[in-house]
Design an enzyme around this catalytic site. Structure first.
Site, PDB file in Angstrom:
ATOM      1  N   ALA A 120       0.800  -1.230   0.000  1.00  0.00           N
ATOM      2  CA  ALA A 120       0.000   0.000   0.000  1.00  0.00           C
ATOM      3  C   ALA A 120       0.829   1.276   0.000  1.00  0.00           C
ATOM      4  O   ALA A 120       0.329   2.346   0.317  1.00  0.00           O
ATOM      5  CB  ALA A 120      -0.924  -0.006   1.218  1.00  0.00           C
ATOM      6  N   ASN A 187       2.142  -4.118   7.427  1.00  0.00           N
ATOM      7  CA  ASN A 187       2.903  -4.597   6.275  1.00  0.00           C
ATOM      8  C   ASN A 187       3.656  -3.458   5.601  1.00  0.00           C
ATOM      9  O   ASN A 187       4.744  -3.648   5.051  1.00  0.00           O
ATOM     10  CB  ASN A 187       1.976  -5.269   5.260  1.00  0.00           C
ATOM     11  CG  ASN A 187       1.650  -6.698   5.637  1.00  0.00           C
ATOM     12  OD1 ASN A 187       2.498  -7.443   6.110  1.00  0.00           O
ATOM     13  ND2 ASN A 187       0.404  -7.093   5.437  1.00  0.00           N
ATOM     14  N   HIS A 217      -0.349   7.001   4.606  1.00  0.00           N
ATOM     15  CA  HIS A 217       0.991   6.464   4.850  1.00  0.00           C
ATOM     16  C   HIS A 217       2.018   7.519   4.454  1.00  0.00           C
ATOM     17  O   HIS A 217       1.921   8.120   3.382  1.00  0.00           O
ATOM     18  CB  HIS A 217       1.225   5.198   4.020  1.00  0.00           C
ATOM     19  CG  HIS A 217       0.172   4.149   4.200  1.00  0.00           C
ATOM     20  ND1 HIS A 217       0.087   3.370   5.324  1.00  0.00           N
ATOM     21  CD2 HIS A 217      -0.843   3.755   3.389  1.00  0.00           C
ATOM     22  CE1 HIS A 217      -0.932   2.533   5.207  1.00  0.00           C
ATOM     23  NE2 HIS A 217      -1.514   2.752   4.041  1.00  0.00           N
TER      24      HIS A 217
END
Length: 264
Positions: A120, A187, A217
């Site tokens: 991601a 992750n 993120h």
């Protein structure tokens, strides 16, 4: 390339649809024994459904892991030892040093490779290039709405069922600790660590933020190359709000890149 999918959740279903559009056929599905019967109606009728690597059709060349950390730990080493390349988005599982070593030795024994989908996050190519020089610091910040942390250790620190007054940090530490403590949520931290300065040196902060509706993120890094800040706001898959759309897309991109004569 003949592929088998490990798992049949939201990311796996996305991969199935996307590869079908590219003219690729799923030869088999590797599922938990208790889920064999219930999944016959949700996969292609001409695909095998098995519960072990040894039961996969002999012409399968690649196992695509869409099943999470447990699935990679259970089936990844066996697939690699059998000579199958494995593509995984369960990058956080590699924070376990024993599993990491097992995957390395299994790939060496089988003459195969473990391919890490980017998941991601982006900018990993910049980190990989920058680590050729001196990387002074890499920090990853993961920001999600409070409900995005339900089912994680954040519940032991914050009352996620009640409105939060502001954005609150519930974890600071290394990427290794984040990946091991938050196996379903970190992750991205692991992907950043592997691309840059490693699990133990990469700094991680995880935040529950009531003012946002999507996952954000951010990577901040500095070194000989200079410095950069990268931020991405990610959407989830329509049929599972806990699964990142870009993570699923990165698996498809890795599959399609395998046979390309020129890889970008």
């Amino acid at each position: 390339m003949k592929i088998a999918l490990l798992g049949n959740g939201a990311i796996s279903r996305y991969v199935q649809q996307a590869t079908l559009k590219q003219g690729l056929h799923i030869e088999a599905f590797l599922l938990r024994p208790q889920r064999l019967d219930e999944n016959h109606q949700s996969v292609a009728s001409d695909s095998s459904i098995v519960s072990s690597v040894t039961a996969l059709p002999p012409d399968v060349t690649h196992l695509i892991d869409c099943a999470g950390h447990q699935g990679l730990a259970e089936h990844g080493p066996a697939a690699l030892r059998a000579g199958l390349d494995v593509i995984t988005v369960s990058i956080g599982a590699l924070a376990d040093p024993d599993l990491y070593d097992d995957l390395v030795s299994s790939a060496t024994e089988g003459g195969s490779r473990l391919h890490l989908a980017s998941g991601a996050i982006g900018a990993l190519d910049t980190l990989r290039a920058a680590r050729s020089g001196q990387l002074d610091s890499v920090r990853y910040t993961g920001r999600k709405p409070p409900q995005g942390w339900i089912g994680s250790p954040a519940e032991q620190i914050l009352d996620l069922q009640s409105p939060l007054p502001s954005a609150l940090t519930h974890f600071t530490g290394s990427a290794r600790d984040a990946a091991l403590r938050y196996p379903k949520n970190a992750n991205v931290a692991a992907a950043v660590a592997l691309a840059g300065v490693g699990f133990d040196t990469t700094e991680v902060e995880l935040i529950a933020d009531p003012t946002i509706s999507s996952n954000i993120h951010e990577i901040c890094a500095s070194g000989d190359f200079g410095s950069f800040t990268f931020s991405i706001t990610g959407n989830s898959l329509p049929d599972n709000p806990r699964s990142s759309a870009l993570a699923a897309m990165s698996v498809v991109a890795e599959i399609l890149a395998i046979n390309k004569p020129i890889r970008s």
